[in-house]
Design a protein around this motif. Structure first.
Motif, PDB file in Angstrom:
ATOM      1  N   ASP A 244     -18.471   7.710  15.939  1.00 17.59           N
ATOM      2  CA  ASP A 244     -18.003   8.833  16.754  1.00 17.59           C
ATOM      3  C   ASP A 244     -17.276   9.799  15.832  1.00 17.59           C
ATOM      4  O   ASP A 244     -16.264   9.469  15.211  1.00 17.59           O
TER       5      ASP A 244
ATOM      6  N   LEU B 164     -13.580  10.708  16.561  1.00 13.90           N
ATOM      7  CA  LEU B 164     -12.734   9.574  16.220  1.00 13.90           C
ATOM      8  C   LEU B 164     -12.528   9.516  14.714  1.00 13.90           C
ATOM      9  O   LEU B 164     -11.420   9.287  14.223  1.00 13.90           O
ATOM     10  N   THR B 165     -13.604   9.754  13.990  1.00 16.49           N
ATOM     11  CA  THR B 165     -13.522   9.743  12.537  1.00 16.49           C
ATOM     12  C   THR B 165     -12.592  10.842  12.037  1.00 16.49           C
ATOM     13  O   THR B 165     -11.787  10.629  11.131  1.00 16.49           O
TER      14      THR B 165
ATOM     15  N   ARG C 263     -10.022  12.242  13.603  1.00 17.45           N
ATOM     16  CA  ARG C 263      -8.620  11.871  13.835  1.00 17.45           C
ATOM     17  C   ARG C 263      -8.174  10.776  12.889  1.00 17.45           C
ATOM     18  O   ARG C 263      -7.035  10.750  12.411  1.00 17.45           O
TER      19      ARG C 263
END
Lengths: 216, 216
Positions: free
Chosen positions: A170, A173-174, A176
């Motif tokens: 994702d 997500l990566t 963040r």
DNA sequence: TAACCTACCAAACACTTGTTAGGGAACGGT
DNA sequence: ACCGTTCCCTAACAAGTGTTTGGTAGGTTA
């Protein structure tokens, strides 16, 4: 940043500005901002009293108001100065037009250099930017954050399309993940340590890019 | 799913019990602590006034003091309750005596579950624990942090000796890296998102263990 | 009915907060 | 000698802070 006269510095043109308590020698001003930043970073912005800052600077609370017109404008100047310098570095990296992986590496390295130079400001930014950004005065915090996200997310996407990065993750997500792992370092980094910013960046990049598990 | 009432006063580790205004029905007490935690997490502990908490709870500031004897004891109870539950989970994982990699996986997964259940408390812990720990009342924060470091560092060391993890990385740096990547998630995690804690844990572990670069 | 307990309100208290007003010592330029 | 500037101090102010005290409506128990 949000400062009214960002143009060429120390313009001696007698602007119609009111007395914004600007010293002729910005030297002391920077000294005071440094001690203020240190206290803000250590105790938190709201928990820090102007009396504490003045005490640390060897003067009385009221005297601070010769140099600054409010506690808020102190943290404002601290953060905007930091962000200006940060984006000088980032923009230079982005303008170099490197490949995705090399861009990430350069951005991470540049970030650790900024942490090294502005440890206190970074710590303040992390702790307080969220509720400071609510005030219109600190709108540039939100702007900077969006620009930040755009640069990192774009680079990651390019890297996925390009085959440099894994496609099964994702990407938000990566983003963040990478962003946070870099900046939280400001909470424990001490410049007197034996690790240079570049060395820390190297190790961080090694972990983020290749993982901590041993490869066979 | 609301947890069945723990019956016996879930003796939270730290605070010495003196004559604290303890209600016969701890139900309302928990309600108030939840709203307080939410406000603390959003605004910061020092920036939050007891009037704001009372307002959010639909009562007046003074009325809070029927349930709690200070603002400080509110955040105390929030944090100690969280840490007690956290260590229940961690201790269970550590007692299972898994291999280093499996232990890390289990700890990370457990951490994201705790973030899911105690989002506000985790956010407070991250922002305020540093200066709260200075007060003797919150000494358990430091204790917990040391226990935390011991568990994670030990597992990483075992993993390096064991061949599961890379040996060429600074292990303390790796510890802080893993620790931070997990807990900062509380700052953006929203339980209504489409990612379950387990799914987030899976992706995080994938990044930390194997890296984000594509393997050939 | 009477006593009692729970959960809150109303109103204040003592203190801290950021901020301001006026003044004065040191110093340089003219 | 005079003026102006720089930089700080003294002393206060008004607003906001956590907390306390006394009271009271409503329910439960005896």
């Amino acid at each position: 940043m949000n400062r009214p006269d960002t143009g060429s510095d120390n313009g001696h043109v007698p602007t119609a500005k009111k007395k914004t308590t600007v010293s002729a020698t910005p030297e002391r001003r920077r000294e005071l901002l440094n001690t203020a930043a240190e206290v803000f970073a250590a105790q938190g912005y709201n928990a820090t009293t102007v009396r504490r800052i003045a005490d640390e600077a060897g003067m009385l609370a009221g005297s601070l108001y010769y140099h600054f017109d409010s506690k808020e404008s102190m943290v404002d100047e601290i953060l905007s100065t930091f962000l200006t310098e940060l984006w000088d570095g980032y923009d230079a990296v982005l303008a170099a037009d490197l490949g995705p992986r090399e861009t990430i590496e350069a951005l991470v390295t540049e970030s650790f250099r900024e942490i090294d130079r502005h440890r206190a400001a970074v710590a303040i930014y992390q702790k307080e930017s969220k509720h400071l950004a609510a005030q219109p005065r600190f709108g540039y915090l939100t702007e900077s954050q969006q620009k930040f996200e755009k640069a990192w997310l774009g680079t990651l996407e390019r890297g996925v399309a390009d085959g440099a990065f894994r496609a099964d993750l994702d990407i938000r997500l990566t983003y963040r993940f990478v962003r946070d792992t870099v900046w939280v370092a400001a909470s424990w980094y001490r410049p007197d340590g034996h690790h240079s910013p570049e060395e820390i960046a190297r190790q961080y990049l090694s972990m983020v890019l290749d993982g901590i598990a041993r490869r066979d």
